[in-house]
Design an enzyme around this catalytic site. Sequence first.
Site, PDB file in Angstrom:
ATOM      1  N   VAL A  46       0.844  -1.201   0.000  1.00  0.00           N
ATOM      2  CA  VAL A  46       0.000   0.000   0.000  1.00  0.00           C
ATOM      3  C   VAL A  46       0.878   1.250   0.000  1.00  0.00           C
ATOM      4  CG1 VAL A  46      -1.748   1.318   1.282  1.00  0.00           C
ATOM      5  CG2 VAL A  46      -1.918  -1.179   1.147  1.00  0.00           C
ATOM      6  N   CYS A  47       1.985   1.200   0.735  1.00  0.00           N
ATOM      7  CA  CYS A  47       2.854   2.374   0.892  1.00  0.00           C
ATOM      8  C   CYS A  47       3.290   2.996  -0.441  1.00  0.00           C
ATOM      9  CB  CYS A  47       4.073   2.028   1.741  1.00  0.00           C
ATOM     10  SG  CYS A  47       3.654   1.477   3.409  1.00  0.00           S
TER      11      CYS A  47
END
Length: 187
Positions: A46-47
């Site tokens: 996700v980062c």
Amino acid sequence: MSLINTAIKPFKATAFKNGKFIDVTDADLKGKWSVVFFYPADFTFVCPTELEDLADNYAAFQALGVEIYAVSTDTHFSHKAWHDTSPAIGKIGYTMVGDPTGTITRNFDVMIEEAGLADRGTFVVDPNGVIQIVEVTAGGIGRDAGELLRKVKAAQYVASHPGEVCPAKWKEGEKTLAPSLDLVGKI
């Protein structure tokens, strides 16, 4: 205790920015608006989507006089390696702060102690070094740079227009409110 309207705590760290390692301190956040954007770890899933979204909107933040500081408990070396190997992270022109000791992460109260990682915490800091916006989301929920940009504009508007507030969904140029006895029960 909420961090809203509290001063940022002192810190010193090494960061990666534009191909170089630089020192960053709490003093660097003062004198301008800043976004401190915590994320769990480099080389994750996700980062990079969040950090790429910020990179794609970085010019809009800069146009508002806002600097972005992405922070994780990784080292500045890890940030460089990720920047050099990921097309999404390679777009980043803002500062990527290494916080391997967790000092900054703890200062902003987003350390997941049992994991040694940061929560997804977003902090908007005003030019006086005072936190105006705090948002923390669960690890699996990515953030939206466009929504953050809207919130920064609202914070800047309120700071420069005492006595006015921005209602829900407010966008730049739209009507604000001036809280008063006349508005009670009429909204």
